[in-house]
Design a protein around this motif. Structure first.
Motif, PDB file in Angstrom:
ATOM      1  N   ASN A 161       0.826  -1.204   0.000  1.00  0.00           N
ATOM      2  CA  ASN A 161       0.000   0.000   0.000  1.00  0.00           C
ATOM      3  C   ASN A 161       0.864   1.259   0.000  1.00  0.00           C
ATOM      4  O   ASN A 161       0.574   2.219  -0.711  1.00  0.00           O
ATOM      5  N   LEU A 162       1.929   1.240   0.793  1.00  0.00           N
ATOM      6  CA  LEU A 162       2.826   2.393   0.830  1.00  0.00           C
ATOM      7  C   LEU A 162       3.523   2.594  -0.506  1.00  0.00           C
ATOM      8  O   LEU A 162       3.691   3.740  -0.960  1.00  0.00           O
ATOM      9  N   GLU A 163       3.915   1.522  -1.140  1.00  0.00           N
ATOM     10  CA  GLU A 163       4.574   1.644  -2.443  1.00  0.00           C
ATOM     11  C   GLU A 163       3.626   2.198  -3.495  1.00  0.00           C
ATOM     12  O   GLU A 163       4.016   3.040  -4.317  1.00  0.00           O
ATOM     13  N   SER A 164       2.376   1.752  -3.488  1.00  0.00           N
ATOM     14  CA  SER A 164       1.424   2.275  -4.468  1.00  0.00           C
ATOM     15  C   SER A 164       1.100   3.744  -4.187  1.00  0.00           C
ATOM     16  O   SER A 164       0.968   4.544  -5.126  1.00  0.00           O
ATOM     17  N   ASP A 165       0.987   4.107  -2.908  1.00  0.00           N
ATOM     18  CA  ASP A 165       0.765   5.513  -2.561  1.00  0.00           C
ATOM     19  C   ASP A 165       1.949   6.369  -2.996  1.00  0.00           C
ATOM     20  O   ASP A 165       1.771   7.479  -3.510  1.00  0.00           O
ATOM     21  N   ASN A 166       3.148   5.832  -2.802  1.00  0.00           N
ATOM     22  CA  ASN A 166       4.351   6.552  -3.207  1.00  0.00           C
ATOM     23  C   ASN A 166       4.378   6.767  -4.714  1.00  0.00           C
ATOM     24  O   ASN A 166       4.714   7.859  -5.199  1.00  0.00           O
ATOM     25  N   GLU A 167       4.020   5.756  -5.463  1.00  0.00           N
ATOM     26  CA  GLU A 167       3.990   5.868  -6.928  1.00  0.00           C
ATOM     27  C   GLU A 167       2.960   6.904  -7.380  1.00  0.00           C
ATOM     28  O   GLU A 167       3.226   7.710  -8.283  1.00  0.00           O
ATOM     29  N   GLN A 168       1.805   6.903  -6.734  1.00  0.00           N
ATOM     30  CA  GLN A 168       0.765   7.871  -7.079  1.00  0.00           C
ATOM     31  C   GLN A 168       1.238   9.295  -6.780  1.00  0.00           C
ATOM     32  O   GLN A 168       1.024  10.210  -7.583  1.00  0.00           O
ATOM     33  N   LEU A 169       1.897   9.471  -5.645  1.00  0.00           N
ATOM     34  CA  LEU A 169       2.402  10.798  -5.303  1.00  0.00           C
ATOM     35  C   LEU A 169       3.488  11.254  -6.270  1.00  0.00           C
ATOM     36  O   LEU A 169       3.558  12.434  -6.635  1.00  0.00           O
ATOM     37  N   ARG A 170       4.327  10.333  -6.729  1.00  0.00           N
ATOM     38  CA  ARG A 170       5.356  10.685  -7.716  1.00  0.00           C
ATOM     39  C   ARG A 170       4.709  11.163  -9.018  1.00  0.00           C
ATOM     40  O   ARG A 170       5.169  12.120  -9.634  1.00  0.00           O
TER      41      ARG A 170
END
Length: 67
Positions: free
Chosen positions: A44-53
């Motif tokens: 979940n954190l990785e997907s959130d990070n990708e979305q923020l990028r």
């Protein structure tokens, strides 16, 4: 008065037992963090990070166009 020193001497280990029992009970609550639970949180954190990028990239291109 001698009995008081015996009571205090016995009271210390008894209090230690109750305190340690309380600490062990608290750790059982934290054992629910299994590796699969942590893996899900990591994903979940990785997907959130990708979305923020992606949002940052979109905003920076927008700022470059306005300049």
């Amino acid at each position: 008065m001698e009995w008081l020193s015996y009571v205090l001497l016995l009271l210390c280990p008894l209090m230690m037992i109750f305190c340690m029992k309380g600490h062990m009970g608290g750790h059982k609550h934290h054992e629910s963090h299994s590796s699969t639970d942590l893996s899900k949180k990591m994903m979940n954190l990785e997907s959130d990070n990708e979305q923020l990028r992606k949002e940052i990239d979109a905003l920076s291109t927008l700022v470059k166009k306005e300049s």
